[in-house]
Design a protein around this motif. Structure first.
Motif, short mmCIF file in Angstrom:
data_model
loop_
_atom_site.label_atom_id
_atom_site.label_comp_id
_atom_site.label_asym_id
_atom_site.label_seq_id
_atom_site.Cartn_x
_atom_site.Cartn_y
_atom_site.Cartn_z
N GLU A 80 10.26 -9.66 6.73
CA GLU A 80 9.36 -8.55 7.03
C GLU A 80 8.27 -8.97 8.01
O GLU A 80 7.94 -8.25 8.95
N THR A 81 7.71 -10.15 7.82
CA THR A 81 6.65 -10.63 8.70
C THR A 81 7.18 -10.88 10.11
O THR A 81 6.52 -10.52 11.09
N ASP A 125 -4.75 -11.17 -3.24
CA ASP A 125 -5.91 -11.01 -4.11
C ASP A 125 -5.63 -11.68 -5.45
O ASP A 125 -4.57 -12.28 -5.65
N GLU A 126 -6.58 -11.58 -6.36
CA GLU A 126 -6.46 -12.28 -7.65
C GLU A 126 -5.32 -11.77 -8.51
O GLU A 126 -4.86 -12.45 -9.42
N LEU A 127 -4.81 -10.59 -8.21
CA LEU A 127 -3.68 -10.03 -8.96
C LEU A 127 -2.33 -10.38 -8.32
O LEU A 127 -1.29 -10.04 -8.84
N GLY A 128 -2.39 -11.03 -7.17
CA GLY A 128 -1.15 -11.39 -6.48
C GLY A 128 -0.68 -10.33 -5.50
O GLY A 128 0.44 -10.41 -5.00
N ASN A 129 -1.51 -9.34 -5.20
CA ASN A 129 -1.15 -8.33 -4.22
C ASN A 129 -1.33 -8.90 -2.82
O ASN A 129 -2.37 -9.47 -2.51
N ARG A 130 -0.32 -8.71 -2.00
CA ARG A 130 -0.41 -9.19 -0.63
C ARG A 130 -1.15 -8.18 0.22
O ARG A 130 -0.78 -7.03 0.29
N TRP A 131 -2.18 -8.62 0.87
CA TRP A 131 -2.98 -7.78 1.75
C TRP A 131 -2.59 -7.94 3.21
O TRP A 131 -2.79 -7.03 4.01
N TYR A 132 -2.08 -9.10 3.54
CA TYR A 132 -1.80 -9.37 4.95
C TYR A 132 -0.87 -10.57 5.04
O TYR A 132 -0.97 -11.48 4.23
N SER A 133 0.01 -10.58 6.04
CA SER A 133 0.80 -11.78 6.34
C SER A 133 1.13 -11.78 7.82
O SER A 133 1.33 -10.74 8.43
N SER A 134 1.16 -12.98 8.39
CA SER A 134 1.42 -13.13 9.82
C SER A 134 1.73 -14.58 10.12
O SER A 134 1.33 -15.48 9.38
#
Length: 151
Positions: A80-81, A125-134
């Motif tokens: 995806e990235t 974040d602390e819950l393991g949600n991905r906010w960004y990747s590159s």
């Protein structure tokens, strides 16, 4: 890692993935939507798989130990990235794979991590949600600074 590098690496492992799953060339070709002749050419190293085939391998053989050894715990995130050049969203939770990720910075809610295999970056974040990747370190650092400026 870029698209061509990923195509080459996955192409070289398709035979091992097929054997790992106990599939014949006919069965593997059918699963991937290829002719048997094309699969044989890829397995013999005479040609590389197409991008579409590599995406299919990563999606359909997600639990492959061969694939995990090559790409770590997040092959679809890597796909995806690469496909989008960067990914930004908050609704997708990621697997917290400590083996495959090094945390370079952590501020209250967010972690800046780098994948040890593909070398791409992500912010979770602390819950393991991905906010960004590159794959772009500077872009990731900029986004990380934006997310953490009020932390």
């Amino acid at each position: 890692m870029d698209r061509e590098q990923l195509i080459q690496q996955v192409s070289k492992k398709i035979r091992l993935i097929r054997v790992e799953y106990g599939y014949t060339q006919d069965r593997m070709a059918a699963i991937l939507g290829l002719s048997k002749k094309t699969l044989v050419q890829i397995e013999k190293g005479r040609t590389f798989a197409s991008w579409t085939t590599v995406v299919a391998v990563c999606a359909l053989f997600l639990e492959s130990d061969v694939l995990k050894g090559l790409l770590g715990d997040a092959p679809l995130e890597i796909i995806e990235t690469i496909a989008h050049n960067q990914v930004e969203r908050t609704e997708k939770r990621v697997i917290k794979g400590r083996v495959w990720w090094t945390t370079s910075e952590e501020r209250k809610r967010f972690k800046l991590q780098q994948n040890v295999i593909s070398q791409h970056y992500r912010i979770i974040d602390e819950l393991g949600n991905r906010w960004y990747s590159s794959f772009d370190k500077e872009a990731t650092l900029f986004r990380y600074s934006q997310l953490t400026k009020n932390e």
